[in-house]
Write an enzyme that holds these catalytic residues in place. Structure first.
Site, short mmCIF file in Angstrom:
data_model
loop_
_atom_site.label_atom_id
_atom_site.label_comp_id
_atom_site.label_asym_id
_atom_site.label_seq_id
_atom_site.Cartn_x
_atom_site.Cartn_y
_atom_site.Cartn_z
N ALA A 163 0.88 -1.18 0.00
CA ALA A 163 0.00 0.00 0.00
C ALA A 163 0.91 1.22 0.00
CB ALA A 163 -0.90 -0.01 1.23
N ALA A 222 -8.39 -9.66 -3.24
CA ALA A 222 -7.87 -8.99 -2.04
C ALA A 222 -8.26 -7.51 -2.07
CB ALA A 222 -6.35 -9.14 -1.96
N LEU A 226 -10.87 -5.54 0.55
CA LEU A 226 -10.45 -4.35 1.31
C LEU A 226 -11.40 -3.19 1.05
CD1 LEU A 226 -6.58 -4.63 0.77
CD2 LEU A 226 -7.77 -4.80 2.96
N GLY A 272 -9.89 6.15 -2.40
CA GLY A 272 -9.32 6.58 -3.67
C GLY A 272 -8.16 5.67 -4.00
N CYS A 275 -6.01 1.86 -7.66
CA CYS A 275 -6.32 0.44 -7.88
C CYS A 275 -7.68 -0.05 -7.44
CB CYS A 275 -5.23 -0.40 -7.22
SG CYS A 275 -3.66 -0.16 -8.05
N PHE A 337 -4.69 10.83 -2.06
CA PHE A 337 -5.79 9.89 -1.81
C PHE A 337 -5.70 9.27 -0.43
CE2 PHE A 337 -4.44 5.40 -2.08
CZ PHE A 337 -3.13 5.54 -2.54
N LYS A 338 -4.53 9.39 0.21
CA LYS A 338 -4.36 8.98 1.60
C LYS A 338 -3.12 9.70 2.12
CE LYS A 338 -2.39 4.88 2.39
NZ LYS A 338 -1.94 3.48 2.31
N ARG A 345 -4.11 9.84 -7.61
CA ARG A 345 -4.94 9.12 -8.59
C ARG A 345 -6.25 8.67 -7.93
NH1 ARG A 345 -0.57 4.94 -10.95
NH2 ARG A 345 -0.02 4.91 -8.74
P1 NAD Z 1 2.59 3.56 -12.65
O1 NAD Z 1 1.73 4.21 -13.65
O2 NAD Z 1 3.12 4.37 -11.51
O3 NAD Z 1 3.87 2.92 -13.36
C1 NAD Z 1 3.81 2.19 -14.54
C2 NAD Z 1 5.01 2.55 -15.39
O4 NAD Z 1 5.06 1.68 -16.53
C3 NAD Z 1 4.97 3.99 -15.94
O5 NAD Z 1 6.13 4.68 -15.52
C4 NAD Z 1 4.95 3.78 -17.48
O6 NAD Z 1 5.67 4.78 -18.18
C5 NAD Z 1 5.61 2.42 -17.62
N1 NAD Z 1 5.32 1.74 -18.88
C6 NAD Z 1 4.13 1.60 -19.53
N2 NAD Z 1 4.30 0.89 -20.66
C7 NAD Z 1 5.62 0.57 -20.74
C8 NAD Z 1 6.41 -0.16 -21.69
N3 NAD Z 1 5.86 -0.71 -22.76
N4 NAD Z 1 7.73 -0.28 -21.46
C9 NAD Z 1 8.28 0.27 -20.35
N5 NAD Z 1 7.61 0.96 -19.43
C10 NAD Z 1 6.27 1.11 -19.61
O7 NAD Z 1 1.77 2.31 -12.11
P2 NAD Z 1 1.93 1.59 -10.69
O8 NAD Z 1 1.12 2.31 -9.67
O9 NAD Z 1 3.37 1.30 -10.42
O10 NAD Z 1 1.15 0.23 -10.98
C11 NAD Z 1 1.68 -0.75 -11.84
C12 NAD Z 1 0.87 -2.01 -11.71
O11 NAD Z 1 0.94 -2.49 -10.35
C13 NAD Z 1 -0.63 -1.83 -11.97
O12 NAD Z 1 -1.12 -2.98 -12.60
C14 NAD Z 1 -1.24 -1.70 -10.59
O13 NAD Z 1 -2.58 -2.16 -10.56
C15 NAD Z 1 -0.36 -2.62 -9.77
N6 NAD Z 1 -0.26 -2.26 -8.35
C16 NAD Z 1 -0.10 -0.97 -7.96
C17 NAD Z 1 0.06 -0.66 -6.60
C18 NAD Z 1 0.24 0.76 -6.13
O14 NAD Z 1 0.28 0.96 -4.92
N7 NAD Z 1 0.37 1.75 -6.97
C19 NAD Z 1 0.09 -1.69 -5.65
C20 NAD Z 1 -0.06 -3.01 -6.09
C21 NAD Z 1 -0.22 -3.29 -7.44
C1 UGA Z 2 -4.36 -0.76 -1.72
C2 UGA Z 2 -4.20 -2.06 -0.92
O1 UGA Z 2 -4.26 -1.76 0.47
C3 UGA Z 2 -2.88 -2.75 -1.26
O2 UGA Z 2 -2.82 -4.00 -0.58
C4 UGA Z 2 -2.81 -2.99 -2.77
O3 UGA Z 2 -1.57 -3.55 -3.11
C5 UGA Z 2 -2.96 -1.66 -3.48
O4 UGA Z 2 -4.23 -1.04 -3.11
C6 UGA Z 2 -2.99 -1.77 -4.97
O5 UGA Z 2 -3.28 -2.82 -5.51
O6 UGA Z 2 -2.74 -0.72 -5.57
P1 UGA Z 2 -3.44 1.72 -1.49
O7 UGA Z 2 -4.51 2.03 -2.47
O8 UGA Z 2 -2.06 2.19 -1.78
O9 UGA Z 2 -3.33 0.12 -1.30
O10 UGA Z 2 -3.84 2.28 -0.06
P2 UGA Z 2 -4.90 1.80 1.06
O11 UGA Z 2 -4.26 1.97 2.38
O12 UGA Z 2 -5.50 0.51 0.76
O13 UGA Z 2 -6.02 2.92 0.94
C7 UGA Z 2 -6.89 2.98 -0.18
C8 UGA Z 2 -7.96 4.03 0.07
O14 UGA Z 2 -8.86 3.59 1.09
C9 UGA Z 2 -7.42 5.37 0.55
O15 UGA Z 2 -8.14 6.41 -0.07
C10 UGA Z 2 -7.68 5.34 2.04
O16 UGA Z 2 -7.78 6.60 2.62
C11 UGA Z 2 -9.00 4.60 2.08
N1 UGA Z 2 -9.29 3.95 3.38
C12 UGA Z 2 -8.48 2.98 3.86
C13 UGA Z 2 -10.45 4.32 4.08
O17 UGA Z 2 -11.20 5.20 3.65
N2 UGA Z 2 -10.71 3.70 5.27
C14 UGA Z 2 -9.92 2.72 5.78
O18 UGA Z 2 -10.25 2.19 6.87
C15 UGA Z 2 -8.77 2.36 5.05
#
Ligand code: NAD
Ligand code: UGA
Length: 458
Positions: A163, A222, A226, A272, A275, A337-338, A345
């Site tokens: 997260a 998951a 959540l 927010g 994901c 968003f947090k 985003r």
């Molecule tokens: P992000 O947008 O921050 O990063 C993705 C990167 O990939 C960008 O910098 C983009 O320019 C690059 N990219 C796109 N196409 C490409 C290509 N063809 N070659 C090389 N680079 C390329 O996204 P993120 O938040 O890191 O999320 C990535 C994935 O992980 C998503 O599927 C998301 O659902 C998942 N995820 C995100 C989080 C999170 O906390 N942000 C947590 C768990 C899982």
């Molecule tokens: C979430 C999941 O917690 C991660 O396990 C997952 O990997 C990630 O999405 C992902 O796939 O991107 P993240 O979105 O970074 O992580 O942050 P969270 O702590 O889950 O918070 C998500 C949103 O829920 C925030 O806007 C937060 O303020 C809100 N939230 C969280 C609430 O409104 N109430 C709560 O009790 C907890």
């Protein structure tokens, strides 16, 4: 230096950057390279001003960058020179064509698969780190193995559960590491190679394995679970406001049941982040595709309640402020968003700011880390918006404060001083139930918490 393993990550975003920094930190004998198509992002990763704010990330990068962690735009060389390839490119919601607004947009993902195929000169393990619809690895395998040139690709699913704001702790001490693979001899061997990387710092019992489809699906589920908890408590916050109950007291009482647990039961202005919404919509789309309409409707309601909660916040503001916000100056405390991230985003603050502008209010945005992103999010929006980092200065001359992000610094402000500088009657709408409401009320504010009776002076 001869490195034991050579690892590549395609996609230097919120997941790719921190995840690879942790692997490089914990495994000094491995060389880790992170590539991206965005040269500005790579330049930022190579500079003192990292592209994302994440507590503890600076130190991790300082310890590893240039030692065994490298950021580059040379995707071709990266693919050629590395045997283990993580893919963490973005997988946003599709905005066009079939499945628009619901399905995952897999164009970046497929482009990456084709790049890996085009530039590979030896067999590789390719690891899905991005969150993907179930069975994406099948498509990946089909693309990668479409040439009969003796080069073999093993595709694994290894979803990321970090997260934002706690990413470094989550990476260092994850609840679990999930590795999904084909249950063939080659699949199991690839699974073992990946498990060995994590075993450098993660206890064996936390590294779990499954079939590849279960692994892909577990990630979507998951996030859906959540988000469902948040929508559940947010729906109850609406009821509490009508029934004069206190949502904080309800969530404490409910959460003390060990079968339910106390985490993720904080009522808020809505969830927010990049994901939750996208992954639930993706799940809904999958269910509809399989003809599971009732299941799809069930999960879709989690998103509907989240939209409702954000609109409800605006309606509460309108109701409290004499049914008009036109010409009133409203200060937003928090835009991320947090807390503890600069990421905006899908932040509820974007929706709230736009709705306030629609009501012809003047909006002052304040946030310790996210003002740069806030400016981009609100660029081109009609209406009067200004950006002021210091929360007390931002509130001066305002009719109301809407607290949208739970930054700790908001607890420690001098509310007496702030009250003096605001228009009267002065309002606080606490979208996170973060503040000491009684104290603010005693100072003179009309206080509107979430899911609790308001404290008003009339
Ligand atoms: P992000 O947008 O921050 O990063 C993705 C990167 O990939 C960008 O910098 C983009 O320019 C690059 N990219 C796109 N196409 C490409 C290509 N063809 N070659 C090389 N680079 C390329 O996204 P993120 O938040 O890191 O999320 C990535 C994935 O992980 C998503 O599927 C998301 O659902 C998942 N995820 C995100 C989080 C999170 O906390 N942000 C947590 C768990 C899982
Ligand atoms: C979430 C999941 O917690 C991660 O396990 C997952 O990997 C990630 O999405 C992902 O796939 O991107 P993240 O979105 O970074 O992580 O942050 P969270 O702590 O889950 O918070 C998500 C949103 O829920 C925030 O806007 C937060 O303020 C809100 N939230 C969280 C609430 O409104 N109430 C709560 O009790 C907890």
């Amino acid at each position: 230096m001869i490195f034991e393993k050579k690892i590549l990550c395609i996609g230097a975003g919120y997941v790719g950057g921190p995840t690879m920094a942790m692997i490089a930190f914990k495994c000094p004998r491995y060389r880790v390279t992170v590539v991206d198509i965005d040269p500005e992002r790579i330049e930022a990763w190579n500079s003192p001003d990292l592209p994302i704010y994440e507590p503890g990330l600076d130190q991790l990068i300082a310890a590893t960058r240039g030692r065994n962690l490298f950021f580059s735009t040379d995707i071709e060389a990266g693919i050629r020179e590395n045997d283990i390839i993580f893919v963490s490119v973005n997988t946003p919601t599709k905005s066009f064509g079939l499945g628009a607004g619901m399905a995952a947009d897999l164009q970046y993902w497929e482009k990456t698969a084709r790049q890996i195929l085009a530039f590979s000169e030896s067999s590789k393990i390719v690891i899905e780190k991005s969150t993907l619809p179930v069975k994406t690895s099948l498509a990946m395998e089909r693309i990668l193995n479409s040439r009969a040139n003796g080069i073999l690709f093993d595709v694994l699913s290894n979803p990321e559960f970090l997260a934002e704001g706690t990413a470094i702790r989550d990476l260092e001490q994850p609840d679990r590491i999930l590795i999904g693979s084909r249950e063939t001899e080659r699949g199991l061997k690839a699974r073992q190679t990946l498990a060995e990387i994590y075993a450098n710092w993660i206890p064996q019992e936390k590294i779990i394995t499954s079939n590849i489809w279960s692994s892909e699906l577990s990630k979507l589920v998951a996030n859906a679970f959540l988000a469902q908890r948040i929508s559940s408590i947010n729906s109850i916050s609406a009821l509490c406001e009508k029934a004069e109950a206190d949502v904080g007291e309800v969530s404490r009482a409910v959460g003390m049941d060990s079968r339910i647990g106390s985490k993720f039961l904080n009522a808020s202005v809505g969830f927010g982040g990049s994901c939750f919404k996208k992954d639930i919509l993706n799940l809904v789309y999958l269910c509809r595709n399989y003809g599971l309409e009732e299941v799809a409707d069930y999960w879709e309601s989690v998103v509907r309640i989240n939209d409702y909660q954000q609109e409800r916040f605006i309606q509460n503001m309108l109701g409290a402020m004499f049914n008009t916000l036109a010409g009133k100056r409203i200060c937003l405390w928090g835009f991320a968003f947090k807390a503890d991230t600069s990421d905006t985003r899908e932040s509820p603050a974007i929706f709230i700011a736009r709705r306030l502008l629609e009501e012809r209010a003047e909006v002052v945005v304040s946030d310790p880390k996210a003002l740069k992103n806030a400016r981009l999010d609100l660029a081109g929006t009609a209406g009067r918006v200004s950006y002021v980092e210091a929360p007390a200065r931002a509130a001066a001359g305002c009719h109301a404060i809407a607290l949208l992000t739970e930054w700790d610094l908001y607890r420690r402000l001098d509310f007496k001083k702030i009250f003096k500088t605001m228009e009267k009657p002065a309002f606080i709408f606490d979208g996170r139930n973060l503040l000491d409401h009684r104290r603010c009320f005693d100072i003179g504010f009309n206080v509107y918490p979430l899911g609790r009776p308001p404290l008003t002076h009339y």
